[in-house]
Scaffold this motif. Structure first.
Motif, PDB file in Angstrom:
ATOM      1  N   ALA A   1      -5.438 -34.276  -3.684  1.00  0.00           N
ATOM      2  CA  ALA A   1      -6.519 -35.265  -3.729  1.00  0.00           C
ATOM      3  C   ALA A   1      -6.313 -36.245  -4.866  1.00  0.00           C
ATOM      4  O   ALA A   1      -6.525 -37.454  -4.704  1.00  0.00           O
ATOM      5  CB  ALA A   1      -7.864 -34.561  -3.869  1.00  0.00           C
ATOM      6  N   VAL A   2      -5.896 -35.750  -6.018  1.00  0.00           N
ATOM      7  CA  VAL A   2      -5.648 -36.626  -7.164  1.00  0.00           C
ATOM      8  C   VAL A   2      -4.476 -37.555  -6.863  1.00  0.00           C
ATOM      9  O   VAL A   2      -4.548 -38.756  -7.091  1.00  0.00           O
ATOM     10  CB  VAL A   2      -5.393 -35.803  -8.450  1.00  0.00           C
ATOM     11  N   GLN A   3      -3.402 -37.007  -6.327  1.00  0.00           N
ATOM     12  CA  GLN A   3      -2.227 -37.832  -6.028  1.00  0.00           C
ATOM     13  C   GLN A   3      -2.514 -38.851  -4.929  1.00  0.00           C
ATOM     14  O   GLN A   3      -1.977 -39.942  -4.941  1.00  0.00           O
ATOM     15  CB  GLN A   3      -1.042 -36.951  -5.655  1.00  0.00           C
ATOM     16  N   ARG A   4      -3.378 -38.504  -3.991  1.00  0.00           N
ATOM     17  CA  ARG A   4      -3.697 -39.414  -2.895  1.00  0.00           C
ATOM     18  C   ARG A   4      -4.543 -40.590  -3.379  1.00  0.00           C
ATOM     19  O   ARG A   4      -4.414 -41.700  -2.878  1.00  0.00           O
ATOM     20  CB  ARG A   4      -4.422 -38.653  -1.784  1.00  0.00           C
ATOM     21  N   ASN A   5      -5.386 -40.367  -4.367  1.00  0.00           N
ATOM     22  CA  ASN A   5      -6.306 -41.407  -4.834  1.00  0.00           C
ATOM     23  C   ASN A   5      -5.728 -42.291  -5.929  1.00  0.00           C
ATOM     24  O   ASN A   5      -6.348 -43.279  -6.296  1.00  0.00           O
ATOM     25  CB  ASN A   5      -7.615 -40.769  -5.311  1.00  0.00           C
ATOM     26  N   PHE A   6      -4.580 -41.919  -6.465  1.00  0.00           N
ATOM     27  CA  PHE A   6      -3.936 -42.723  -7.491  1.00  0.00           C
ATOM     28  C   PHE A   6      -2.521 -43.068  -7.025  1.00  0.00           C
ATOM     29  O   PHE A   6      -1.949 -42.382  -6.192  1.00  0.00           O
ATOM     30  CB  PHE A   6      -3.873 -41.964  -8.825  1.00  0.00           C
ATOM     31  N   SER A   7      -1.959 -44.111  -7.593  1.00  0.00           N
ATOM     32  CA  SER A   7      -0.645 -44.567  -7.139  1.00  0.00           C
ATOM     33  C   SER A   7       0.492 -44.171  -8.078  1.00  0.00           C
ATOM     34  O   SER A   7       1.622 -44.579  -7.854  1.00  0.00           O
ATOM     35  CB  SER A   7      -0.663 -46.084  -6.949  1.00  0.00           C
ATOM     36  N   PHE A   8       0.238 -43.362  -9.094  1.00  0.00           N
ATOM     37  CA  PHE A   8       1.293 -43.027 -10.063  1.00  0.00           C
ATOM     38  C   PHE A   8       2.466 -42.305  -9.414  1.00  0.00           C
ATOM     39  O   PHE A   8       3.610 -42.529  -9.791  1.00  0.00           O
ATOM     40  CB  PHE A   8       0.739 -42.224 -11.241  1.00  0.00           C
ATOM     41  N   GLY A   9       2.199 -41.452  -8.438  1.00  0.00           N
ATOM     42  CA  GLY A   9       3.288 -40.739  -7.766  1.00  0.00           C
ATOM     43  C   GLY A   9       4.186 -41.684  -6.980  1.00  0.00           C
ATOM     44  O   GLY A   9       5.414 -41.593  -7.037  1.00  0.00           O
ATOM     45  N   GLU A  10       3.570 -42.609  -6.273  1.00  0.00           N
ATOM     46  CA  GLU A  10       4.334 -43.599  -5.518  1.00  0.00           C
ATOM     47  C   GLU A  10       5.116 -44.508  -6.463  1.00  0.00           C
ATOM     48  O   GLU A  10       6.256 -44.872  -6.178  1.00  0.00           O
ATOM     49  CB  GLU A  10       3.394 -44.429  -4.629  1.00  0.00           C
ATOM     50  N   VAL A  11       4.514 -44.860  -7.598  1.00  0.00           N
ATOM     51  CA  VAL A  11       5.209 -45.693  -8.584  1.00  0.00           C
ATOM     52  C   VAL A  11       6.443 -44.961  -9.102  1.00  0.00           C
ATOM     53  O   VAL A  11       7.516 -45.555  -9.211  1.00  0.00           O
ATOM     54  CB  VAL A  11       4.265 -46.089  -9.749  1.00  0.00           C
ATOM     55  N   GLN A  12       6.302 -43.680  -9.404  1.00  0.00           N
ATOM     56  CA  GLN A  12       7.447 -42.908  -9.889  1.00  0.00           C
ATOM     57  C   GLN A  12       8.559 -42.861  -8.851  1.00  0.00           C
ATOM     58  O   GLN A  12       9.740 -42.957  -9.199  1.00  0.00           O
ATOM     59  CB  GLN A  12       7.011 -41.498 -10.284  1.00  0.00           C
ATOM     60  N   ASN A  13       8.195 -42.737  -7.575  1.00  0.00           N
ATOM     61  CA  ASN A  13       9.212 -42.744  -6.517  1.00  0.00           C
ATOM     62  C   ASN A  13       9.882 -44.109  -6.408  1.00  0.00           C
ATOM     63  O   ASN A  13      11.100 -44.196  -6.242  1.00  0.00           O
ATOM     64  CB  ASN A  13       8.596 -42.355  -5.179  1.00  0.00           C
ATOM     65  N   GLN A  14       9.109 -45.177  -6.479  1.00  0.00           N
ATOM     66  CA  GLN A  14       9.659 -46.516  -6.333  1.00  0.00           C
ATOM     67  C   GLN A  14      10.480 -46.939  -7.549  1.00  0.00           C
ATOM     68  O   GLN A  14      11.356 -47.798  -7.420  1.00  0.00           O
ATOM     69  CB  GLN A  14       8.546 -47.533  -6.088  1.00  0.00           C
ATOM     70  N   LEU A  15      10.226 -46.361  -8.698  1.00  0.00           N
ATOM     71  CA  LEU A  15      10.991 -46.720  -9.897  1.00  0.00           C
ATOM     72  C   LEU A  15      12.469 -46.372  -9.750  1.00  0.00           C
ATOM     73  O   LEU A  15      13.317 -46.982 -10.393  1.00  0.00           O
ATOM     74  CB  LEU A  15      10.422 -46.022 -11.138  1.00  0.00           C
ATOM     75  N   ARG A  16      12.780 -45.413  -8.913  1.00  0.00           N
ATOM     76  CA  ARG A  16      14.180 -45.025  -8.712  1.00  0.00           C
ATOM     77  C   ARG A  16      14.964 -46.088  -7.962  1.00  0.00           C
ATOM     78  O   ARG A  16      16.163 -46.212  -8.136  1.00  0.00           O
ATOM     79  CB  ARG A  16      14.234 -43.696  -7.973  1.00  0.00           C
ATOM     80  N   SER A  17      14.268 -46.871  -7.111  1.00  0.00           N
ATOM     81  CA  SER A  17      14.990 -47.835  -6.283  1.00  0.00           C
ATOM     82  C   SER A  17      14.495 -49.266  -6.443  1.00  0.00           C
ATOM     83  O   SER A  17      15.248 -50.204  -6.263  1.00  0.00           O
ATOM     84  CB  SER A  17      14.879 -47.433  -4.807  1.00  0.00           C
ATOM     85  N   GLU A  18      13.241 -49.444  -6.777  1.00  0.00           N
ATOM     86  CA  GLU A  18      12.636 -50.771  -6.849  1.00  0.00           C
ATOM     87  C   GLU A  18      13.150 -51.552  -8.045  1.00  0.00           C
ATOM     88  O   GLU A  18      13.288 -51.012  -9.129  1.00  0.00           O
ATOM     89  CB  GLU A  18      11.109 -50.624  -6.936  1.00  0.00           C
ATOM     90  N   THR A  19      13.441 -52.804  -7.830  1.00  0.00           N
ATOM     91  CA  THR A  19      13.899 -53.637  -8.938  1.00  0.00           C
ATOM     92  C   THR A  19      12.758 -54.417  -9.567  1.00  0.00           C
ATOM     93  O   THR A  19      12.802 -54.716 -10.746  1.00  0.00           O
ATOM     94  CB  THR A  19      14.984 -54.622  -8.471  1.00  0.00           C
ATOM     95  N   ALA A  20      11.733 -54.742  -8.798  1.00  0.00           N
ATOM     96  CA  ALA A  20      10.595 -55.500  -9.330  1.00  0.00           C
ATOM     97  C   ALA A  20       9.634 -54.540 -10.024  1.00  0.00           C
ATOM     98  O   ALA A  20       9.021 -53.688  -9.382  1.00  0.00           O
ATOM     99  CB  ALA A  20       9.894 -56.247  -8.208  1.00  0.00           C
ATOM    100  N   LEU A  21       9.504 -54.697 -11.322  1.00  0.00           N
ATOM    101  CA  LEU A  21       8.663 -53.790 -12.104  1.00  0.00           C
ATOM    102  C   LEU A  21       7.206 -54.235 -12.184  1.00  0.00           C
ATOM    103  O   LEU A  21       6.317 -53.400 -12.341  1.00  0.00           O
ATOM    104  CB  LEU A  21       9.227 -53.653 -13.520  1.00  0.00           C
TER     105      LEU A  21
END
Length: 147
Positions: free
Chosen positions: A43-63
């Motif tokens: 529930a906490v992970q679903r309501n916040f975007s920190f987990g998705e941000v951590q996943n995208q930091l591995r591949s995303e170039t736009a910070l």
């Protein structure tokens, strides 16, 4: 005159040692809190975007979009702390994490154009801090995991 120089040197060394202690403590808190982030309820992970941000930091170039998502999470957390009964940043460690988040915001602003890798590290640490704080507040609020 030499006493004044000695006093200035002692003050400067004290400031340097305080900054070193602060960063070292924050790094240890973030490293030990990584398990808390992983154990955070669904529930906490679903309501916040920190987990998705951590996943995208591995591949995303736009910070910047990632930083903005973390900033929204941080604002929600601070709103909850201010307005929800029983939710507070009660420990000194949690307050240190908030100060570290603010320091990483500043570090990101300074390094985003000059040193992108340092900026990426700052956003990574910010995501970990938001995850740790969200997990702790979720535990206090009694948010249950939906399995």
């Amino acid at each position: 005159m030499s006493e004044m120089i000695a006093s200035i040197v002692v003050i400067l060394l004290s400031i340097v040692m305080l900054v070193y202690w602060f960063r070292y403590t924050c790094i240890l808190l973030v490293q030990s809190g990584v398990e808390e982030v992983r154990a955070a309820s669904a529930a906490v992970q679903r309501n916040f975007s920190f987990g998705e941000v951590q996943n995208q930091l591995r591949s995303e170039t736009a910070l910047e979009p990632l930083r903005q998502a973390l900033q929204r999470d941080y604002e929600v957390l601070t709103y909850l702390v201010r307005h929800a009964s029983g939710l507070e940043l009660a420990t000194f460690e949690e307050r240190l994490l908030v100060w570290d988040y603010r320091l990483m915001q500043l570090w990101y602003a300074v390094t985003k154009t000059v040193a992108p890798e340092q900026a990426r590290h700052a956003v990574t640490e910010m995501a970990s801090i938001v995850g740790i704080l969200a997990g702790r507040l979720g535990q206090r609020a009694g948010v249950q995991s939906e399995a």
